[in-house]
Each structure stands twice: as C-alpha cells, then as structure tokens.
Design a protein around this motif. Structure first.
Motif, short mmCIF file in Angstrom:
data_model
loop_
_atom_site.label_atom_id
_atom_site.label_comp_id
_atom_site.label_asym_id
_atom_site.label_seq_id
_atom_site.Cartn_x
_atom_site.Cartn_y
_atom_site.Cartn_z
N ARG A 1 0.83 -1.21 0.00
CA ARG A 1 0.00 0.00 0.00
C ARG A 1 0.86 1.26 0.00
N LEU A 2 1.90 1.29 0.85
CA LEU A 2 2.78 2.45 0.92
C LEU A 2 3.57 2.61 -0.38
N ALA B 1 1.25 5.31 10.17
CA ALA B 1 1.60 6.54 9.47
C ALA B 1 1.12 6.39 8.04
N ASP B 2 0.51 7.44 7.51
CA ASP B 2 0.04 7.33 6.13
C ASP B 2 1.08 7.90 5.17
N ALA B 3 0.82 7.78 3.88
CA ALA B 3 1.77 8.21 2.86
C ALA B 3 2.05 9.71 2.96
N ALA B 4 1.06 10.50 3.34
CA ALA B 4 1.27 11.95 3.48
C ALA B 4 2.26 12.24 4.59
N HIS C 1 5.93 13.91 3.93
CA HIS C 1 6.31 15.13 4.64
C HIS C 1 7.61 14.92 5.40
N ALA C 2 7.75 13.79 6.07
CA ALA C 2 8.97 13.51 6.83
C ALA C 2 10.19 13.38 5.91
#
Length: 185
Positions: free
Chosen positions: A28-29, A116-119, A123-124
């Motif tokens: 998914r990621l 943690a989601d893809a956004a 961002h990180a």
C-alpha cells in the motif's frame, strides 16, 4: 501538501527504498509513494534491505524498526555508509522514545510511529532540516509518558527485566506485568 507540490520537492533522484515486513502495508505504501513521484524498491527483511542499500543506494528510505530477521537500524547504518545524503525515516509500531533516539543517532532524518500514512511519510522525507514538526493534536497521557520511560530504560538495559526493575526501583514482577500490557493511549 498536494501530490503535485511534493513531486516538485523530490529532486532529480527519486529513488526510494521501503523496508517493512508487513506485506499489506508495504504494498500500500509503495503504491502511494509511486503516485507521489518516487521510484520505489521494496524489501521485507533486513538482509534484502541491506543488499539493496549497498547495490543501489537510494536518495530516500523508509525503514521499519523491528523486522522478522532483525533490527531495521542495521539497514539505516548500511544506508549511511553507502549514501550519506540519503534521507531516512524510521517507522515502528513500538513508539518507544529510546528507539527514536537510537534511530536519529545512527542517522535517520525522522521517526514516525505506525500507523503513518503516505502523506506523513512524504512530509517527513521532504521536510527541511530546520522545519519543526507540528505540535501533536493529542499529546501523550501521563500513563503513556510513564510507559515510554519504562520502555526506554528497558531498551537501555538490553531488554533485561531484572536490571530494568533494579534501575527503576520497582519489583520485577510488577515490571513484567507492565511490559506484558499494550501501551496506554
């Protein structure tokens, strides 16, 4: 942050290594990061992650801390050796402060707790060095802070229950009961 804006910030080398032993999360990621413009390679073990980090060092990496065959920090060390400018984000389902400190000391750019989601990951990975993360919407409870401290001491004692109990001035069985429970919210 829109997908278009994040694509502009990626840079010329879009290579991204994802290392996680949760197959569904990894797929998914990977798919989400490809949509954001990254060239993704995946690994589900420390061994495969280290091989990929040596043979084709990526510009970016997302590494799970605890994998079936070892510690994700081993992959972070190989990445630091193979490509010192690699931006590495460490992910874990075990949100212990000690693990975050260890990850950053070894060279991780950031540390995120699962889920943690893809956004969050994007961002990180793309955040500037002086950019501070936003304050938490739901700060940790006092019980959670206590649990994090116990986990930190436990990790510093190499997961030795008796030594941890001695350092915390707590009965060993009490500590075992605390460690057996899930982390408080």
């Amino acid at each position: 942050m829109t997908d278009e804006a994040s694509m502009l910030e990626i840079g010329p080398d879009r290579s991204l290594l994802l290392v996680d032993d949760d197959e569904v999360f990894l797929r998914r990621l990977a798919k989400a990061m490809e949509k954001r413009g990254f060239d993704v390679e995946t690994a589900d073990t420390v061994a495969v992650g280290c091989v990929l980090a040596r043979s084709r060092p990526p510009a970016y990496a997302v590494v799970d801390l605890r994998l079936e065959d070892g510690n994700g920090l081993d992959v972070v060390e190989v990445l630091r050796t193979s490509r010192p400018d690699c931006r590495v984000v460490v992910l874990t389902g075990y949100g212990a402060i000690a693990s975050a400190v260890a990850a950053v000391k070894i060279g991780a750019t950031d540390y995120l707790s699962k889920p943690a989601d893809a956004a969050d990951v994007t961002h990180a990975l793309l955040a500037g060095p002086d950019e501070l993360p936003p304050p938490p919407e739901n700060p940790m409870s006092a019980d959670r802070v206590r649990w994090e401290h116990i986990q930190r001491v436990y990790e510093l004692c190499d997961r030795n229950v008796s030594e941890t109990a001695r350092r915390l001035n707590m009965h060993r069985r009490t500590l075992q009961r605390i460690l057996a429970k899930r982390s408080p919210r």
